[in-house]
Design a protein around this motif. Structure first.
Motif, mmCIF file in Angstrom:
data_model
loop_
_atom_site.group_PDB
_atom_site.id
_atom_site.type_symbol
_atom_site.label_atom_id
_atom_site.label_comp_id
_atom_site.label_asym_id
_atom_site.label_seq_id
_atom_site.Cartn_x
_atom_site.Cartn_y
_atom_site.Cartn_z
ATOM 1 N N ASP A 1 27.256 64.178 36.820
ATOM 2 C CA ASP A 1 27.835 62.975 36.753
ATOM 3 C C ASP A 1 26.948 62.032 37.171
ATOM 4 N N THR A 2 26.201 61.594 38.312
ATOM 5 C CA THR A 2 25.729 60.597 38.334
ATOM 6 C C THR A 2 24.463 60.691 37.521
ATOM 7 N N PHE A 3 23.784 61.540 36.821
ATOM 8 C CA PHE A 3 22.750 61.653 36.024
ATOM 9 C C PHE A 3 23.189 61.157 34.849
ATOM 10 N N GLN A 4 24.319 61.165 33.747
ATOM 11 C CA GLN A 4 24.795 60.813 33.052
ATOM 12 C C GLN A 4 25.398 59.310 32.900
ATOM 13 N N GLN A 5 25.139 59.102 34.600
ATOM 14 C CA GLN A 5 25.640 57.121 34.814
ATOM 15 C C GLN A 5 24.743 56.788 34.585
ATOM 16 N N LEU A 6 23.396 57.281 35.199
ATOM 17 C CA LEU A 6 21.571 56.151 35.269
ATOM 18 C C LEU A 6 21.486 56.593 34.142
ATOM 19 N N LEU A 7 21.605 57.609 32.845
ATOM 20 C CA LEU A 7 21.170 57.261 31.738
ATOM 21 C C LEU A 7 21.612 56.189 30.640
ATOM 22 N N THR A 8 22.453 55.699 30.836
ATOM 23 C CA THR A 8 23.147 54.385 30.802
ATOM 24 C C THR A 8 23.601 53.601 31.098
ATOM 25 N N ASP A 9 23.236 53.304 32.206
ATOM 26 C CA ASP A 9 22.671 52.630 33.537
ATOM 27 C C ASP A 9 21.245 51.198 33.067
ATOM 28 N N VAL A 10 20.238 52.777 32.951
ATOM 29 C CA VAL A 10 18.761 52.614 32.728
ATOM 30 C C VAL A 10 18.772 51.514 31.553
ATOM 31 N N GLN A 11 19.755 52.488 30.784
ATOM 32 C CA GLN A 11 19.167 52.078 28.851
ATOM 33 C C GLN A 11 19.564 50.427 28.766
ATOM 34 N N GLU A 12 20.972 50.389 29.280
ATOM 35 C CA GLU A 12 21.290 48.995 29.198
ATOM 36 C C GLU A 12 21.112 47.700 29.956
ATOM 37 N N ALA A 13 19.846 48.351 31.572
ATOM 38 C CA ALA A 13 19.243 47.365 32.239
ATOM 39 C C ALA A 13 18.142 46.657 31.604
ATOM 40 N N PHE A 14 17.505 48.621 30.600
ATOM 41 C CA PHE A 14 16.410 47.141 29.865
ATOM 42 C C PHE A 14 16.342 46.627 28.668
ATOM 43 N N GLY A 15 17.417 46.958 28.222
ATOM 44 C CA GLY A 15 17.714 46.156 26.909
ATOM 45 C C GLY A 15 18.363 44.672 27.505
ATOM 46 N N ARG A 16 18.285 44.653 28.409
ATOM 47 C CA ARG A 16 18.818 42.734 28.913
ATOM 48 C C ARG A 16 17.826 42.436 29.764
ATOM 49 N N GLU A 17 16.957 43.662 29.999
ATOM 50 C CA GLU A 17 15.703 43.201 30.712
ATOM 51 C C GLU A 17 15.955 42.728 32.234
ATOM 52 N N ASP A 18 16.693 43.313 32.697
ATOM 53 C CA ASP A 18 17.375 42.916 33.870
ATOM 54 C C ASP A 18 16.893 43.861 34.638
ATOM 55 N N HIS A 19 15.634 43.411 35.328
ATOM 56 C CA HIS A 19 14.977 43.740 36.515
ATOM 57 C C HIS A 19 15.678 44.348 37.472
ATOM 58 N N ALA A 20 16.400 43.401 37.836
ATOM 59 C CA ALA A 20 17.233 43.532 39.001
ATOM 60 C C ALA A 20 17.995 45.035 38.958
ATOM 61 N N ALA A 21 18.509 45.895 38.565
ATOM 62 C CA ALA A 21 19.483 46.411 38.240
ATOM 63 C C ALA A 21 18.258 47.881 38.192
ATOM 64 N N LEU A 22 17.229 47.455 37.300
ATOM 65 C CA LEU A 22 15.949 48.293 37.206
ATOM 66 C C LEU A 22 15.791 49.265 38.690
ATOM 67 N N ARG A 23 14.950 48.299 39.151
ATOM 68 C CA ARG A 23 15.211 48.734 40.886
ATOM 69 C C ARG A 23 16.055 49.372 41.371
ATOM 70 N N ARG A 24 17.384 48.892 41.042
ATOM 71 C CA ARG A 24 18.149 50.051 41.754
ATOM 72 C C ARG A 24 18.601 51.559 41.222
ATOM 73 N N ALA A 25 18.225 51.512 39.613
ATOM 74 C CA ALA A 25 18.833 52.718 39.208
ATOM 75 C C ALA A 25 17.016 53.816 39.138
ATOM 76 N N THR A 26 16.247 53.186 39.508
ATOM 77 C CA THR A 26 14.444 53.632 38.963
ATOM 78 C C THR A 26 13.773 53.925 41.325
ATOM 79 N N THR A 27 12.971 54.948 40.418
ATOM 80 C CA THR A 27 11.522 54.778 41.994
ATOM 81 C C THR A 27 10.898 53.233 41.569
ATOM 82 N N PRO A 28 10.114 52.890 42.256
ATOM 83 C CA PRO A 28 9.114 51.686 41.780
ATOM 84 C C PRO A 28 8.430 51.848 41.100
#
Length: 326
Positions: free
Chosen positions: A202-229
């Motif tokens: 469930d987490t992997f599926q949610q991260l797929l959406t979160d990372v893609q949408e954060a990248f599209g919004r250019e949301d660096h804070a959301a990317l830091r929460r969802a990905t490694t440094p």
């Protein structure tokens, strides 16, 4: 002089090559290629799955040192001394010198012929000794072979049983589109296979959406929460490159179509899991100034298959640590 047909073929080949290079370069610029870290398996190929049955592209950019070079290749090769370079060579050189000296001292060709006769006897004796040495070496090397073969078969059966158990466990997951992968290649040194739970998928599926949408919004804070440094640095670099070109990569409407787990393992206090994901999304490139679409179709979603690797430390939240193009 080149004929008209030859000139046309050459021109067509040049235009095709130039177009291919531009297309590949633009695709890599948008997707960033394959990048990130998978622990000790960073430069190993993930096992094939139903979602990604073909071999995946290796990771091109990673902060993990590539220590997978064959150590045997780095070791100096010790050349085994031949018969001519050892005692036999010394003896034969002595016989030749002795024969020549005998020839010069007046013994004539008879002395040289005697020397050649003795030389022939020495060669026969040396050949017999070499055959005996090879025979004893082959017998000693052949002795432990059955034990090694049995140990290898036993180890292979252990891995097969483990892979079968993982397939049965993965098949029990009930997420729509998620299926069991081949799961678990040969474990690397210092790692052990682990079993994932439903909440992990469930987490992997949610991260797929979160990372893609954060990248599209250019949301660096959301990317830091969802990905490694490390992943944040690569994704931020791509966003900065788009901004410098006056472009913005818009990603929306992410829908997971099919997914399965390729492998999951633990290294010390860190867990890893690589999942093959096939999903749809509306992925377009827009001009920042005019909001005009310069690539992609905003009315029709595109389909993508990638391998995403997730990691967590000491049981904390999963984060994206690598993306590989399938």
């Amino acid at each position: 002089m080149m004929s008209r047909t030859s000139r046309f073929a050459t021109l067509f080949a040049g235009l095709f090559l130039a177009f291919s290079m531009v297309a590949i370069d633009h695709a890599e610029a948008r997707r960033g290629g394959s990048f990130g870290s998978r622990g000790t398996r960073t430069f190993q190929s993930a096992p094939p799955t139903r979602t990604a049955p073909a071999p995946t592209a290796p990771i091109e950019r990673s902060m993990t040192p590539n220590t997978g070079v064959n150590s045997a290749a780095r070791q100096p090769q010790v050349q085994r001394p031949s018969f001519m370079s050892g005692f036999g060579g010394t003896m034969m050189r002595g016989l030749l010198i002795g024969g020549l000296i005998g020839l010069l001292l007046g013994q004539g060709f008879g002395g040289l012929a005697g020397m050649f006769g003795f030389l022939l006897q020495a060669l026969l004796i040396g050949g017999a000794i070499m055959l005996a040495i090879r025979f004893f070496r082959s017998q000693s090397a052949r002795g432990p072979a059955p034990a090694l073969a049995g140990a290898g078969n036993a180890q292979a059966s252990i891995f097969e049983n483990r892979a079968a158990a993982q397939q049965q466990t993965a098949g029990s997951f009930t997420i729509p589109g998620f299926g069991g992968g081949s799961g678990g290649g040969s474990p690397a040194a210092g790692s052990e296979e682990i079993t994932l739970a439903q909440i992990d998928l469930d987490t992997f599926q949610q991260l797929l959406t979160d990372v893609q949408e954060a990248f599209g919004r250019e949301d660096h804070a959301a990317l830091r929460r969802a990905t490694t440094p490390e992943m944040v640095s690569y994704l931020s670099e791509e966003l900065a490159d788009n901004a410098q070109k006056g472009l913005r990569n818009e990603v929306s409407d992410i829908t997971l179509l099919q997914a399965d787990v390729a492998e999951s393992w633990r290294e010390d206090d860190r867990d890893y899991a690589t999942a093959a994901l096939r999903y749809e999304s509306r992925d377009v490139m827009r001009e920042r100034a005019t909001n005009k679409v310069v690539e992609g179709d905003e009315d029709h979603p595109t389909e993508t298959t990638e391998l995403w690797t997730f990691t967590r430390e000491n049981g904390s939240s999963w984060k994206l640590s690598a993306i590989q193009q399938a």
